[in-house]
Write an enzyme that holds these catalytic residues in place. Structure first.
Site, PDB file in Angstrom:
ATOM      1  N   GLU B 241       0.885  -1.153   0.000  1.00 26.71           N
ATOM      2  CA  GLU B 241       0.000   0.000   0.000  1.00 26.71           C
ATOM      3  C   GLU B 241       0.922   1.200   0.000  1.00 26.71           C
ATOM      4  OE1 GLU B 241      -1.099   3.039   1.427  1.00 26.71           O
ATOM      5  OE2 GLU B 241      -2.247   2.223   3.122  1.00 26.71           O
ATOM      6  N   CYS B 278      -2.252   7.947   4.811  1.00 25.16           N
ATOM      7  CA  CYS B 278      -2.255   7.631   3.384  1.00 25.16           C
ATOM      8  C   CYS B 278      -3.572   8.067   2.756  1.00 25.16           C
ATOM      9  CB  CYS B 278      -2.001   6.156   3.135  1.00 25.16           C
ATOM     10  SG  CYS B 278      -2.754   5.076   4.334  1.00 25.16           S
TER      11      CYS B 278
END
Lengths: 507, 507
Positions: B241, B278
């Protein structure tokens, strides 16, 4: 091998100019927008129409397939039936809907993670345009209209289909049938495109608009394409089905009780289609001194059968020669190769200790009608068998032949094999892969480059999809299957607040 | 930022000697055999025990987390609650069983593919030992006992946990709690191992016994590890990720009706945790001349908040400086950076045309408390918005703020965004990712290296599993969930002959 009449009437396609690939991908991308928004019912109807058109064209396609591939007409007719069945089966998958893995979470102010849970609804969307590299050994079922193409179209992805050089005329003819059927069924232009030539294939795989690759073929070729796919600036998933030895383990009890029968079936399986299957059993692990070994050594083997191409003959004969050259390997049974080099079915023999000592050189795929028998000593021989299973790399299949009395004795072997292979078989041969809901045609590398996927069976659709969650959306902006009030045809099973329901209409 | 008492009592772990990694992997492999054969119920109980132990250790762990990460105590306490909730939620997933995607096909002599269908039964098996690279910005929830670790253990995979250098003392303390709880709950030794140091981390990822990698972090670091994973002789899946800009599109109607409210929420979201998420919204697309733009330009921004590390400060300030240096970008609102460089929240401004003309330099992640506002003209501005959505690369999230009257107007925008992001939000902010069944924390590259997966929510377990089909096996050799006669606790929903059933006990 050829019929001049048909030959004259079936053109060979020209190579695709690699500089035109970006236009083809752009057209596929435009088609993909329409296709992804087409209802599951309508997509299923289009797949049915393609299947019907291919069935209707069998009289033209099968003779062409015989000429291009040198495979028997009966086999190819059966393969076409399998191919159109696959297309229709994906229609059923679309209508049933569980492949969407729909999940609906309602808001929950008391959600115990420490913050309220929002309204979250997840479904699957297609990845986008994909490129599929056709296989050489299945001119229908893993080629132009094969399982990769059928599953990708079902998922909602446009397909660029890289033709296999072994059957180019058939590929063109099949693509024409597919494209006409798609157009007549109202599918968007550019949804399906035939690509010819290695350079154009690589251009497609590395085009920024392409989102995934599918492949069935050799370990070397597949790895090279995998390396291309993952080294792009934007790496993409590459679903390659590469090589497999498909070992078969026979207990002493089974070899004693059914030696002649197992030998006969083994010969039928490893020589089927001249041994040109990725599921061909390549190594048989059998007890020394058993009726099975005796039956194999005195087997009346069939004669040489034509292979797909000169290249296949050369590849097989080279590997067979290398296997024979390893110390401790001998020829157990073999007929006479044809004058043009077409190999006679061959049974080589070694023992498990020799095999274990040199797994890399001996436990390898020999694509064609050759099998290596590895004998073990003792009544059960299970320690050797488990050690061998632990030493091998990823496989598509692994088989165990045993008697009812063997169940406890093979438990550890089966458990180890489950860590090595995608499909385990009990008293059955790996060739003749059934297309079903529960089929798994995959496995750890080098069986495939994506061990969590399958390239046969309805599960194959998952390769071309990715999940999208919608948070807090009004019903009118949600995909149909995520709404509370479901339009006809939009329903699908769903995991609702963590509980599976067969229908979104249940209350 | 530090308390000398705790510091004295909390040791920093030594770097793992890379030459010892093969031994650690071998131990993990041995543990994996036992763990994979442990029942789902027993695995769930072990996860519960780990969660209980972490909860009980909060009084020690949270202060250490504050010292190591400079994050606020309240946030970290909440994060620990989320972390133990995740562990327990995977216990529920194990007990419920639909993650196994069980499929059972009974023999069918009339199966229309042209050959009889055998008895085929498919379930999921764990991949084997995996290595997880902990994130820096979630010292609990994506670190030693975070979602990657919880989902992998639930799946049946041993875990080598590469500690993040930003919170090493907390990592060691957490690992000790986890290991003690695992041992007391009867889990096999070697199931969970802390690995410290980049060199040891790379050694683990490239060890032949490791079967997959998980990662949360930067695009550069993640891509380097992805490249390692896929260039191994045996390539393995790598679930990274990486980076995301998380654009937010606001319609004119919403900006007019709720300008002040949206501005306030936007500031709360992009400054949350000093912008170190994120899912931080990095680009806001707002109508020119709207109350929203006015509210953003006159915003009373919070002051500088400590970041995780000097490196984070430097990285943020460099990217912010580069963004400011692009022609057509100006500062809309900013406070004063702290003397040590800790950045004040910053709102930059450009217009959509400038952004579109230089997507690569402007549409990029600036990890920290900075957001870029891009203004558009016109009443709807939807052509610009759709063009921008089409121009961007893969995202974890994309948000749309609109009024009820906007639904038809944003339909195309939402449709394009579904091709770019893993999660879409309506009138909601992407930070504060809920851990649920339907959550999707993923997306096309560079959001992740595996677009069909999620690293948050119960779907994350699928990353560590692969299917295995059993053909023709006697019941006694089948995994429990595949049998016709199901032991207590072995039941799971199944697709039986293509029809979904909530239980294998239904007849």
């Amino acid at each position: 091998m050829t019929s001049s009449t048909t030959e004259a009437s079936a053109p060979t396609p020209a190579e695709t100019d690699p500089t035109t690939v970006p236009e083809l991908v752009a057209a596929a991308t435009r088609a993909g927008v329409v296709w992804a928004a087409t209802s599951r019912q309508d997509r299923a109807a289009v797949l049915d129409a393609v299947a019907d058109a291919l069935d209707a064209a069998g009289g033209t396609l099968v003779p062409l397939a015989v000429e291009d591939s040198h495979l028997a007409e009966g086999r190819l007719r059966g393969e076409l039936q399998r191919t159109t069945f696959q297309l229709r089966l994906f229609g059923e998958v679309l209508r049933e809907g569980s492949y969407l893995d729909v999940r609906v979470d309602h808001p929950d102010a008391e959600w115990p993670m420490g913050a309220p849970r929002p309204d979250l609804r997840r479904t699957m969307v297609p990845l986008g345009p994909v490129v599929v590299f056709a296989a050489g050994n299945f001119p229908f079922a893993f080629s132009v209209a094969g399982n990769d193409m059928a599953s990708a179209l079902a998922a909602g992805c446009p397909v660029l289909l890289k033709a296999h050089p072994g059957h180019l005329r058939l590929s063109l003819a099949t693509a024409e049938v597919v494209q006409r059927a798609l157009a007549e069924a109202g599918a968007p232009e550019g949804l399906f495109t035939l690509v010819v030539g290695d350079e154009a294939g690589r251009a497609a795989l590395t085009d920024p608009g392409v989102t995934a690759g599918g492949f069935t073929g050799s370990t070397g070729g597949g790895r090279a394409l995998f390396d291309l796919a993952v080294s792009r600036p934007v790496p993409i998933p590459f679903f390659g089905e590469l090589g497999s030895v498909n070992p078969v383990f026979v207990t002493r009890a089974a070899a004693e009780a059914r030696g002649a029968e197992i030998a006969k079936e083994a010969i039928g399986s490893f020589t089927l289609g001249a041994g040109q299957f990725c599921t061909k059993p390549g190594v048989l692990v059998v007890p020394n001194g058993s009726p099975l070994l005796e039956a194999l050594s005195s087997a009346d083997l069939p004669g040489p059968a034509p292979m797909l191409s000169e290249r296949m003959v050369e590849g097989h004969n080279r590997v067979r020669h290398e296997l024979e050259g390893v110390a401790g390997v001998e020829v157990l049974a073999r007929g006479t190769d044809a004058e043009d080099g077409t190999p006679a079915p061959t049974i080589l023999r070694t023992d498990v200790a020799t095999l274990l000592a040199d797994v890399e050189d001996l436990f390898r795929e020999c694509f064609g009608p050759t099998v290596l028998v590895a004998t073990y000593e003792g009544s059960g021989g299970n320690e050797d068998l488990v050690a061998l299973a632990q030493a091998i790399d990823g496989q598509l299949t692994a088989s165990v032949f045993g008697e009812t009395s063997d169940v406890e004795g093979v438990r550890e072997l089966v458990s180890v094999l489950a860590n090595r292979a995608g499909r385990l078989l009990w008293n059955a041969w790996p060739t003749g892969v059934s297309v079903t809901y529960a089929q798994e045609h995959g496995g750890p590398y080098p069986a495939t480059t994506a061990p969590s996927t399958t390239s046969v069976g309805t599960g194959a659709i998952a390769r071309w999809l990715r999940p999208v969650a919608y948070q807090g959306f009004p019903s009118g902006l949600l995909p149909g299957e995520l709404r509370d009030e479901l339009d006809e045809g939009a329903d699908a099973p769903r995991l609702e607040d963590g509980r599976l329901r067969l229908s979104g209409r249940e209350r």
